[in-house]
Design a protein around this motif. Structure first.
Motif, PDB file in Angstrom:
ATOM      1  N   CYS A  76       9.941  56.140  -2.674  1.00 60.27           N
ATOM      2  CA  CYS A  76      10.044  55.712  -1.271  1.00 60.27           C
ATOM      3  C   CYS A  76       9.224  56.563  -0.302  1.00 60.27           C
ATOM      4  O   CYS A  76       8.768  56.068   0.720  1.00 60.27           O
ATOM      5  CB  CYS A  76      11.505  55.692  -0.854  1.00 60.27           C
ATOM      6  N   PHE A  77       9.054  57.847  -0.585  1.00 62.33           N
ATOM      7  CA  PHE A  77       8.306  58.714   0.336  1.00 62.33           C
ATOM      8  C   PHE A  77       6.788  58.507   0.236  1.00 62.33           C
ATOM      9  O   PHE A  77       6.043  59.038   1.055  1.00 62.33           O
ATOM     10  CB  PHE A  77       8.648  60.189   0.084  1.00 62.33           C
ATOM     11  N   VAL A  78       6.348  57.756  -0.747  1.00 61.16           N
ATOM     12  CA  VAL A  78       4.906  57.575  -0.946  1.00 61.16           C
ATOM     13  C   VAL A  78       4.593  56.075  -0.994  1.00 61.16           C
ATOM     14  O   VAL A  78       5.023  55.391  -1.921  1.00 61.16           O
ATOM     15  CB  VAL A  78       4.447  58.261  -2.254  1.00 61.16           C
ATOM     16  N   GLU A  79       3.930  55.563   0.056  1.00 57.53           N
ATOM     17  CA  GLU A  79       3.621  54.127   0.139  1.00 57.53           C
ATOM     18  C   GLU A  79       4.877  53.278   0.279  1.00 57.53           C
ATOM     19  O   GLU A  79       4.852  52.076   0.004  1.00 57.53           O
ATOM     20  CB  GLU A  79       2.819  53.652  -1.082  1.00 57.53           C
ATOM     21  N   GLY A  80       5.987  53.852   0.670  1.00 58.56           N
ATOM     22  CA  GLY A  80       7.236  53.098   0.774  1.00 58.56           C
ATOM     23  C   GLY A  80       7.829  52.780  -0.591  1.00 58.56           C
ATOM     24  O   GLY A  80       7.224  53.059  -1.631  1.00 58.56           O
ATOM     25  N   CYS A  81       9.035  52.177  -0.575  1.00 60.71           N
ATOM     26  CA  CYS A  81       9.731  51.862  -1.837  1.00 60.71           C
ATOM     27  C   CYS A  81       9.073  50.630  -2.448  1.00 60.71           C
ATOM     28  O   CYS A  81       9.513  49.499  -2.217  1.00 60.71           O
ATOM     29  CB  CYS A  81      11.201  51.567  -1.593  1.00 60.71           C
ATOM     30  N   ASP A  82       7.998  50.836  -3.206  1.00 59.71           N
ATOM     31  CA  ASP A  82       7.220  49.696  -3.701  1.00 59.71           C
ATOM     32  C   ASP A  82       6.815  49.877  -5.167  1.00 59.71           C
ATOM     33  O   ASP A  82       5.926  49.185  -5.661  1.00 59.71           O
ATOM     34  CB  ASP A  82       5.965  49.482  -2.846  1.00 59.71           C
ATOM     35  N   ALA A  83       7.474  50.810  -5.850  1.00 58.91           N
ATOM     36  CA  ALA A  83       7.214  51.069  -7.271  1.00 58.91           C
ATOM     37  C   ALA A  83       5.766  51.493  -7.541  1.00 58.91           C
ATOM     38  O   ALA A  83       5.301  51.407  -8.674  1.00 58.91           O
ATOM     39  CB  ALA A  83       7.589  49.859  -8.137  1.00 58.91           C
ATOM     40  N   SER A  84       5.087  51.988  -6.515  1.00 63.27           N
ATOM     41  CA  SER A  84       3.721  52.491  -6.737  1.00 63.27           C
ATOM     42  C   SER A  84       3.734  53.674  -7.696  1.00 63.27           C
ATOM     43  O   SER A  84       2.732  53.955  -8.364  1.00 63.27           O
ATOM     44  CB  SER A  84       3.058  52.875  -5.413  1.00 63.27           C
ATOM     45  N   LYS A 190       9.253  60.033   7.626  1.00 61.42           N
ATOM     46  CA  LYS A 190       9.718  58.824   6.946  1.00 61.42           C
ATOM     47  C   LYS A 190      10.936  58.224   7.640  1.00 61.42           C
ATOM     48  O   LYS A 190      11.667  57.413   7.058  1.00 61.42           O
ATOM     49  CB  LYS A 190      10.052  59.135   5.479  1.00 61.42           C
ATOM     50  N   GLY A 191      11.177  58.645   8.870  1.00 60.72           N
ATOM     51  CA  GLY A 191      12.276  58.080   9.650  1.00 60.72           C
ATOM     52  C   GLY A 191      13.642  58.608   9.251  1.00 60.72           C
ATOM     53  O   GLY A 191      14.659  58.015   9.601  1.00 60.72           O
ATOM     54  N   LEU A 192      13.683  59.710   8.526  1.00 60.28           N
ATOM     55  CA  LEU A 192      14.972  60.263   8.108  1.00 60.28           C
ATOM     56  C   LEU A 192      15.326  61.484   8.964  1.00 60.28           C
ATOM     57  O   LEU A 192      14.458  62.260   9.359  1.00 60.28           O
ATOM     58  CB  LEU A 192      14.950  60.644   6.624  1.00 60.28           C
ATOM     59  N   SER A 314      15.026  51.957   2.128  1.00 59.53           N
ATOM     60  CA  SER A 314      14.432  50.940   3.014  1.00 59.53           C
ATOM     61  C   SER A 314      13.137  51.439   3.659  1.00 59.53           C
ATOM     62  O   SER A 314      12.557  50.739   4.494  1.00 59.53           O
ATOM     63  CB  SER A 314      15.438  50.543   4.095  1.00 59.53           C
ATOM     64  N   ILE A 315      12.678  52.620   3.259  1.00 68.29           N
ATOM     65  CA  ILE A 315      11.473  53.183   3.882  1.00 68.29           C
ATOM     66  C   ILE A 315      10.250  52.301   3.589  1.00 68.29           C
ATOM     67  O   ILE A 315       9.936  52.029   2.423  1.00 68.29           O
ATOM     68  CB  ILE A 315      11.212  54.621   3.370  1.00 68.29           C
ATOM     69  N   GLU A 316       9.598  51.867   4.665  1.00 63.39           N
ATOM     70  CA  GLU A 316       8.295  51.160   4.580  1.00 63.39           C
ATOM     71  C   GLU A 316       8.263  50.098   3.475  1.00 63.39           C
ATOM     72  O   GLU A 316       7.272  49.960   2.747  1.00 63.39           O
ATOM     73  CB  GLU A 316       7.174  52.185   4.337  1.00 63.39           C
ATOM     74  N   VAL A 317       9.341  49.324   3.365  1.00 63.74           N
ATOM     75  CA  VAL A 317       9.382  48.336   2.281  1.00 63.74           C
ATOM     76  C   VAL A 317       8.425  47.176   2.555  1.00 63.74           C
ATOM     77  O   VAL A 317       8.148  46.833   3.702  1.00 63.74           O
ATOM     78  CB  VAL A 317      10.807  47.786   2.044  1.00 63.74           C
TER      79      VAL A 317
END
Ligand code: HEM
Ligand code: NAG
Ligand code: NAG
Length: 335
Positions: A76-84, A190-192, A314-317
């Protein structure tokens, strides 16, 4: 005079109308929030399948539960929670996130996500994103490691990213040598909140660390670490651990190593934590008070951890028409 006034008011009305139009435009543009039960109609057993695989995996190797919770943070902290974080190298992207120092070699459990994806694809091909699998897995690992005490619902509808670069984890994941102000700002990026930082750091109540992550700044340099604990760690770790060779591991929480509980905060207070970043939570009155509340008030940490995990997830999803649903979590789809 009158015409000027009329002209001005016409202008004002026009401006107001334009603003209204713009506002409606913005509202009308599609926005797809994460939803509870997102797969209920698309793949009814998705969450149960994930949970089943996670339970079995943790039973065989409790370390995988710790890994799964760490995965959510590093995804989640890298490119949002997108499984990158799950993408393998390719000729077009030779150095993805998983090869970056914060992840390699310490991040374990990639095979767990292969197993879960296989099980979910067998039931509903092409429907469940790898990003949602990471979020569900972290939720389920929290449940099993806490014997059901850290139970929460996880909204879904994340889509998988198509970009992964090893330079990014270094930018967004603060090292274990960080002081409090660096930790706070990396979470704020990251909005936290400060409280999210304190509460999520409690995940260091399970799992392990390689000696290289704490020996130089905690054992080889002056630090506030408890003397007896330092002696115990010196017995486990070489004096100069390196990343690849001769870098054994130590448990994060020697008191209850596999329990997801508030023991971490008691360890912070007794200076029996591994990292500078853990000890840093005592370096401001505000965070020290939070550490004490989490350590002392029954249920306090668990309540906050559940909410903070959902918030982090939910970060940058990417949702709606963004991203894709990967067929294989290790590779992007090219069609
Ligand atoms: C606040 C900043 C944080 C720092 C500097 C940090 C750093 C680290 C480091 C250096 C390790 C050891 C890796 C190894 O050498 O094997 C580790 C492990 C771990 N971290 Fe963090 N972490 C942080 C926050 C978090 C958060 C937010 C979570 C999840 C909510 C988390 C969950 C874990 C878990 C569960 C492990 C054990 C992993 C395993 O056993 O494989 N950490 N962390
Ligand atoms: C990854 O980032 C590095 C450093 O910022 C850059 O040199 C490289 O071109 C990037 N790779 C890709 C595939 O974007
Ligand atoms: C925290 O560490 C950074 C270096 O990462 C340093 O620039 C900063 O001055 C430190 N802040 C405090 C309050 O010690």
């Amino acid at each position: 005079m009158a015409t000027t006034v009329a002209g001005t008011s016409k202008m004002a009305i026009l401006a107001a109308l334009t603003l209204l139009l713009l506002a409606t435009e913005c509202r009308a543009s599609p926005y797809y929030p994460l939803e509870l039960g997102y797969y209920n109609d698309k793949c009814p057993h998705a969450e149960a399948i994930v949970k089943g695989v996670v339970e079995k995996a943790i039973y065989q190797n409790p370390g995988l539960g710790a890994a799964a919770i760490r995965f959510l943070f590093h995804d989640c902290f890298v490119e949002g929670c997108d499984a990158s974080i799950l993408l393998d190298p390719t000729p077009f992207s030779p150095t993805p996130e998983k090869l970056s120092a914060p992840n390699n070699p310490s991040l374990r459990g990639f095979e767990l996500f292969d197993a879960i994806k296989d099980a979910v694809e067998a039931a509903c091909p092409g429907v469940v994103s790898c990003a949602d699998i990471i979020a569900f897995t972290a939720r389920d690992a929290s449940y099993f490691h806490s014997k059901g005490k850290v139970y929460f619902d996880m909204p879904a509808g994340r889509r998988d990213g198509t970009f992964s670069n090893a330079s990014e984890p270094l930018k967004f994941l603060a090292p274990s040598t960080s002081n409090l102000s660096d930790l706070i700002s990396s979470f704020a990026d990251k909005g936290l909140s400060v409280e999210d930082l304190v509460v999520l750091s409690g995940a260091h109540t399970i799992g392990q660390s390689h000696c290289s992550a704490f020996v130089p700044d905690r054992l080889q340099s002056p630090s506030d670490i408890n003397g007896g604990f330092a002696g115990f760690l010196r017995g486990r770790c070489p004096a100069n651990p390196t990343d690849n060779d001769d870098d054994p591991t130590a448990m994060q929480d020697v008191v209850t190593p596999n329990e997801l509980d508030n023991q971490y905060y008691k360890n912070v207070l007794s200076h029996t934590v591994l990292f500078t970043s853990d000890a840093a939570l005592l370096t401001s009155p505000e965070t020290a008070k939070m550490v004490e509340d989490n350590a002392n008030i029954p249920g306090w940490w668990e309540d906050r951890f559940k909410k903070a995990m959902v918030k982090m997830a939910s970060i940058e999803v990417k949702t709606g028409y963004q991203g894709q649903i990967r067929k294989n979590c290790r590779a992007i789809n090219y069609y």
